[in-house]
Design an enzyme around this catalytic site. Structure first.
Site, mmCIF file in Angstrom:
data_model
loop_
_atom_site.group_PDB
_atom_site.id
_atom_site.type_symbol
_atom_site.label_atom_id
_atom_site.label_comp_id
_atom_site.label_asym_id
_atom_site.label_seq_id
_atom_site.Cartn_x
_atom_site.Cartn_y
_atom_site.Cartn_z
ATOM 1 N N THR A 146 22.579 -26.116 14.177
ATOM 2 C CA THR A 146 21.803 -26.361 13.116
ATOM 3 C C THR A 146 21.909 -24.885 12.213
ATOM 4 O OG1 THR A 146 19.750 -25.734 14.150
ATOM 5 C CG2 THR A 146 20.074 -28.044 13.732
ATOM 6 N N LYS A 172 22.107 -24.436 21.750
ATOM 7 C CA LYS A 172 21.966 -24.325 20.414
ATOM 8 C C LYS A 172 20.434 -23.783 20.362
ATOM 9 C CE LYS A 172 20.267 -26.430 17.337
ATOM 10 N NZ LYS A 172 19.095 -26.210 16.659
ATOM 11 N N THR A 183 15.132 -24.717 26.226
ATOM 12 C CA THR A 183 15.148 -24.264 24.921
ATOM 13 C C THR A 183 15.351 -25.357 23.768
ATOM 14 O OG1 THR A 183 16.680 -22.933 23.574
ATOM 15 C CG2 THR A 183 17.676 -23.902 25.211
ATOM 16 N N GLU A 269 17.522 -16.815 13.802
ATOM 17 C CA GLU A 269 17.446 -16.906 12.328
ATOM 18 C C GLU A 269 17.258 -15.572 11.813
ATOM 19 O OE1 GLU A 269 16.399 -21.218 11.707
ATOM 20 O OE2 GLU A 269 14.883 -19.991 11.663
ATOM 21 N N ASN A 392 14.336 -20.074 6.069
ATOM 22 C CA ASN A 392 13.216 -21.321 6.446
ATOM 23 C C ASN A 392 12.326 -21.599 5.052
ATOM 24 O OD1 ASN A 392 13.433 -22.099 9.279
ATOM 25 N ND2 ASN A 392 13.161 -19.526 9.610
#
Lengths: 397, 397
Positions: A146, A172, A183, A269, A392
């Protein structure tokens, strides 16, 4: 991580099906040419994605031959229709693969709360099944991403039970990462033959010390899914409980899982640093774990890491708020090998300057020695940066 | 909030003493011209600042006449020397005020882990005591600020026990805000006469429903301190347990504390929005509180708020991970009055567009209705922005 390795008796594909708006790959298939045993671990979030609910039911039969995964849509918060959609995905691909639909596991990741674009997915399935190949694990690893910036693949070979066996996996991560059972998504595959309970216990142990020891933002996903398939194609002597073979298999599995878990944090991220928080000499494992996670998730610690400020006061404050036993006057804190704090107070300005230099590195270990007991725990995390916020704040737009 | 109001029988001062590098006010004094009763609440962090340890001891005597507060340095993580420094500050100002040193409370806020610049503070004390005045509460409120962008003052008058009484307070907040016993720093003052146990219980109740219901970043300070002084100068009939007077006093106190708590969140580091999270129809108070805080502290929820994205999936995921009882298929979520989610799934795209418009406001309420039981809890918070990171990445430099 190596490109294009082979995982004997497994085939892969990954294609764009139009679930993601940007035309990137978003549909993956993992297929075992022979029936495999399976172990699984899922999110403990009370709100679970449809794929998790489906897999948990199917896992009871302990057998699996295919995993179909979509990214771009989590199929969570979608009610009964979501469950129907997940089951339909599995049924359609089973029919193309000519296997029992109950042998298909499903995983979804992406935006929560939007209906799965089922028509687009079903239309893409013949192309997905048609492009299965032993050489295309990378395509599958890319199709499950993603906000990840790189694909996460890991594998190892070892001689166990008289044969060379291969163990590999893909994962991922990126955001909403503080798994409690597994995860975000991780798929481990091996051609080893292994007795069922041994497979499950090896997987459970591995999850606990790897995927359950990482955090990007302390947020727990609705869709965490970890699956381990073992299809026995290596022809090794069956790995049985209490044997040296099982110990070797466990060690191998942990190595692969640890590498994937680390890759998830390195790709957290917006992150710029990979940081391990080691809590030592705690009174109990639970205490060590609670403090390590509290420090790893503290926005103030994470922003100080980003600012390359050795602000140990925030580490001390976070540790003290974890609800665990500690005595502030006994705590030592190290940045790598530098003893920044001794018995709860600063080792001096000179040491802080040295610590500031250590903080310029992309990777560091913060050790919190409680000097109380014998338990320890290590948690991996990353810093909190303006890019995390940008990613985000704009995720769904 | 009104400028320069009088709190009868209290005097204030606030001056720069050179603790902060930028020359701003950093030393405050609150003085009651007559002996006051005191109630207090402190951080439950296991790592406590020196001033907290000192005050906790002094609070046992239930009497107080002065509070000295410094900003710019938390005097935490400073070991035994820190305690000595805090006691010295109290002793020196007591001597200037000609009162018993045990009647002086101390509070400190700012960087953790650096020794208090005691010489600079002691040198400034005559100036601090000399500038005491009934009109300078604003100076005191400014001198306790760290990253706050405005000072927080609140007061009310009411007729209780036959006299007009005044109740006021000052507070500071900004970061490291998720108090468990009191906010970062809050000082409540009243000239009411009130029986000791009533004062304590009124304060405890007030703290629980105001300061213990806010969060900026989920980080708990080492120095949270809340003190309430009541010096009886109003000459009212003594407020006693079980009376209507006490109920009125409690209501008044809660009003003042709620306004100060709200001001702290409105001034949350880097924040652009004031958001209230109301959890309704939970099975228990503990469940409601756990979910409200989990949602309020979720980095993913907070960044979505900043991005003005009505991403209710993240709210659902955060709620589900709080460890509290819930049934995803029963949850309704409202943005102000808009029913964005019904029974765990989206109310449709049209509603999401309306919610996106609501999110453009500076203030909103998110209601999570679990439809399970009768308990509810409301928590106030703010969004997470790139400015929060900037402020905290560079805090000590």
């Amino acid at each position: 991580m190596k490109k294009g390795f082979h995982l004997p008796s497994f085939k892969f594909s990954g294609i764009p099906a139009g679930i993601k708006k940007d035309g990137k790959k978003d549909l993956a298939l993992i297929y075992s040419t022979v029936l495999a045993q399976v172990a699984g671990a899922f999110t403990t979030n009370r709100v679970k994605g449809a794929s998790v609910l489906l897999d948990q039911k199917r896992l009871r039969r302990n057998r699996c031959q295919a995993i179909i995964i979509n990214s771009g849509n989590a199929n969570a918060g979608t009610g009964k229709q979501g469950i129907k959609d997940a089951a339909r995905m599995a049924r359609e691909i089973a029919s193309l693969l000519q296997i029992d639909e109950r042998l298909v596991m499903v995983a979804s990741t992406g935006v929560i709360g939007r209906p799965l674009p089922l028509n687009r997915i079903i239309k893409a399935l013949p192309r997905l099944a048609g492009s299965l190949s032993p050489d295309t694990i990378r395509q599958a690893a890319e199709a499950i991403m993603t906000t990840d910036t790189f694909s996460k693949i890991c594998y190892r070979k070892s001689r166990i039970g008289g044969e060379e066996i291969t163990l590999g996996g893909i994962a991922k991560g990126a955001g909403m990462i503080q798994p409690r059972m597994a995860t975000m998504l991780a798929f481990l595959l091996t051609d080893a033959a292994i007795e069922g309970r041994s497979l499950k216990s090896a997987f459970r142990d591995g999850v606990e010390s790897t995927f359950n020891r990482i955090t990007v933002d302390g947020d727990m996903s609705t869709n965490d899914t970890g699956l381990l398939l073992a299809n026995g194609a290596a022809g090794n002597r069956m790995i049985a409980p209490g044997t040296r073979d099982l110990k070797r298999f466990q060690a191998l599995l942990k190595e692969v899982m640890a590498e994937l878990a680390e890759a998830i944090i390195r790709d957290g991220e917006g992150s710029t640093k990979f940081v391990q928080i080691l809590v030592k000499q705690a009174r109990s494992q639970a205490d060590a774990r609670a403090i390590a996670f509290k420090v790893a998730n503290s926005p103030l610690v994470k922003t100080a890491l980003f600012g390359e400020d050795p602000n140990w006061g925030r580490i001390l404050a976070a540790a003290g708020s974890a609800g665990a036993s500690l005595n502030p006057e006994k705590i030592d804190i190290y940045f790598d090998n530098l003893p920044l704090v001794r018995r709860g107070t600063s080792s001096g300005e000179e040491m802080e300057k040295k610590a500031a230099r250590v903080l310029k590195n992309k990777q560091l270990q913060i050790t919190i020695d409680l000097n109380l007991g014998k338990a320890e725990a290590k948690v991996s995390t990353c810093d909190l940066t303006p890019d995390y916020i940008k990613i985000n704040a704009a995720y769904r737009t």
